[in-house]
Design an enzyme around this catalytic site. Structure first.
Site, PDB file in Angstrom:
ATOM      1  NE  ARG A 102      -3.820   0.655   1.974  1.00  0.00           N
ATOM      2  CZ  ARG A 102      -5.035   0.774   2.496  1.00  0.00           C
ATOM      3  NH1 ARG A 102      -5.238   1.513   3.558  1.00  0.00           N
ATOM      4  NH2 ARG A 102      -6.058   0.145   1.956  1.00  0.00           N
ATOM      5  CG  HIS A 129      -8.433   0.150  -2.783  1.00  0.00           C
ATOM      6  ND1 HIS A 129      -7.651  -0.939  -2.442  1.00  0.00           N
ATOM      7  CD2 HIS A 129      -9.056   0.534  -1.629  1.00  0.00           C
ATOM      8  CE1 HIS A 129      -7.809  -1.191  -1.150  1.00  0.00           C
ATOM      9  NE2 HIS A 129      -8.641  -0.322  -0.641  1.00  0.00           N
ATOM     10  CD  GLN A 132     -13.025  -1.806  -0.490  1.00  0.00           C
ATOM     11  OE1 GLN A 132     -12.248  -1.707   0.440  1.00  0.00           O
ATOM     12  NE2 GLN A 132     -14.223  -2.364  -0.353  1.00  0.00           N
ATOM     13  CG  ASP A 219     -13.405   6.566  -1.217  1.00  0.00           C
ATOM     14  OD1 ASP A 219     -13.430   6.408   0.023  1.00  0.00           O
ATOM     15  OD2 ASP A 219     -12.361   6.495  -1.885  1.00  0.00           O
ATOM     16  CB  CYS A 259     -13.986   1.339   0.050  1.00  0.00           C
ATOM     17  SG  CYS A 259     -13.449   3.054   0.186  1.00  0.00           S
ATOM     18  NE  ARG A 287     -10.259  -5.044   0.609  1.00  0.00           N
ATOM     19  CZ  ARG A 287      -9.477  -4.077   1.085  1.00  0.00           C
ATOM     20  NH1 ARG A 287     -10.015  -3.017   1.664  1.00  0.00           N
ATOM     21  NH2 ARG A 287      -8.162  -4.111   0.949  1.00  0.00           N
TER      22      ARG A 287
HETATM   23  N1  NVA Z   1      -9.862   6.851  -1.347  1.00  0.00           N
HETATM   24  C1  NVA Z   1      -9.508   6.410  -0.018  1.00  0.00           C
HETATM   25  C2  NVA Z   1      -9.768   4.950   0.102  1.00  0.00           C
HETATM   26  C3  NVA Z   1      -9.443   4.382   1.467  1.00  0.00           C
HETATM   27  C4  NVA Z   1      -9.666   2.902   1.527  1.00  0.00           C
HETATM   28  C5  NVA Z   1      -8.057   6.736   0.257  1.00  0.00           C
HETATM   29  O1  NVA Z   1      -7.231   6.546  -0.650  1.00  0.00           O
HETATM   30  O2  NVA Z   1      -7.745   7.188   1.359  1.00  0.00           O
HETATM   31  N1   CP Z   2     -11.146   0.040   2.506  1.00  0.00           N
HETATM   32  C1   CP Z   2      -9.878  -0.052   2.934  1.00  0.00           C
HETATM   33  O1   CP Z   2      -8.936  -0.297   2.174  1.00  0.00           O
HETATM   34  O2   CP Z   2      -9.719   0.139   4.273  1.00  0.00           O
HETATM   35  P1   CP Z   2      -8.350   0.332   5.061  1.00  0.00           P
HETATM   36  O3   CP Z   2      -7.785   1.663   4.644  1.00  0.00           O
HETATM   37  O4   CP Z   2      -8.758   0.293   6.501  1.00  0.00           O
HETATM   38  O5   CP Z   2      -7.412  -0.782   4.703  1.00  0.00           O
END
Ligand code: NVA
Ligand code: CP
Length: 304
Positions: A102, A129, A132, A219, A259, A287
């Site tokens: 990540r 992502h 997800q 989101d 998500c 997930r």
């Molecule tokens: N768009 C959000 C998704 C988190 C799972 C982010 O990147 O923070």
């Molecule tokens: N939806 C998601 O990826 O959650 P986290 O940021 O908690 O991993």
């Protein structure tokens, strides 16, 4: 399929294979049937951003598959002190059987795949992502039995979730509509991809996008890494909210998904969120099952 870097790389057949395997693994998990398919395998999990779901679902999933997950905070790795990703990839490939990462830049994930010799899984970048969205597709198919004839609607920032949902939704055969402010549109590569699909539409109007939708997704207005833009974004996204007005435009039995983490009162009202908590938390559970399928497919393809 050697890696999971982005939805753009997957064929429709590969997506369906992952979903079918996820269904099977979910059944085994729910019924306490052991499935140690990845016994003896090790997954490194590199996190440059915070996470609840991704970390816990990958870690638990790897354990349930009989393998061993290593949590690797980027702050503690030499990568955090500037060791090139190309070298990190080649070193970690000598120890591990797979890497979940990540991070911010998509290029870092693509470089890991190019320089390493083990499967790489994208656990979120600024661009996309995919884990997800595979879980989201699994959830939609569970609730609706099919993707045929369904309309998916995404309201909000043209961010990593929008980019992956658009590609995933179109690839499995759904109609996809998006409502984003002009300055917050999905990535150009994704917009280019949509040119091949008559069933894609984009507008500034959340209500218009939601008309006759079967699934509504949203989101956060400010993703991780955008903390300095929060106030500016609150102004830009005012009105891009999943609320009663949006739900009235959708089909009466429309699902709502998020998500998570969610910001109630911003991209979704408390009322809509709680009315659809069943779908949202099934989505979060999925997930685990979707990612277990991805890990099996990549790390033990003969079992997939
Ligand atoms: N768009 C959000 C998704 C988190 C799972 C982010 O990147 O923070
Ligand atoms: N939806 C998601 O990826 O959650 P986290 O940021 O908690 O991993």
């Amino acid at each position: 399929m050697k890696h999971l870097l982005k939805m753009l790389d997957l064929s429709q057949q590969e997506i369906f294979e992952i979903l079918d395997l996820a269904d099977k693994l979910k059944y085994q998990t729910r019924h306490g049937i052991p499935h140690p398919i990845l016994q003896g395998k090790t997954l490194g999990m590199i996190f440059q951003k915070a996470s609840t779901r991704t970390r816990v679902s990958f870690e638990t999933g790897m354990y349930q598959l009989g393998g061993y997950p290593l949590f690797l905070s980027a702050n503690d790795l030499q990568i955090g002190r500037g060791e090139p990703v190309q070298d990190t990839a080649r070193v970690l490939s000598r120890y591990l059987d797979g890497i979940m990462i990540r991070t911010f830049e998509q290029k870092e994930v693509e470089d890991l795949a190019e320089y390493g010799s083990i499967p790489i899984i994208n656990g979120l970048t600024d661009f996309c992502h995919p884990c997800q969205v595979l879980a989201d597709l699994l959830t939609i198919r569970e609730y609706k039995d099919t993707f045929d004839g369904l309309k998916m609607c995404y309201i909000g920032d043209g961010n990593n979730m929008a980019n992956s949902l658009i590609v995933g939704g179109l690839k499995v055969g759904m109609e996809v509509s998006v409502a984003c402010p002009d300055n917050y549109q999905p990535d150009e590569k994704v917009m280019e991809f949509t040119k091949g699909y008559d069933c894609f539409s984009i507008t500034n109007s959340p209500v218009k996008a939601a008309e006759n939708a079967d699934v509504i997704l949203t989101d956060v207005w400010s993703s991780m890494g955008m903390e300095s833009e929060i106030e500016k974004r609150k102004l830009a996204f005012a009105g891009y909210q999943v609320n009663d007005e949006v739900m009235e435009a959708a089909h009466a039995d429309a699902m709502v998904m998020h998500c998570l983490p969610a910001h109630r009162g911003e991209e979704i009202t408390e009322k809509v969120f709680e009315a659809h908590a069943a779908e949202i938390f099934d989505e979060a559970e999925n997930r685990l099952h979707a990612q277990k399928a991805v890990m099996v497919k990549l790390m033990m393809p003969s079992e997939a």
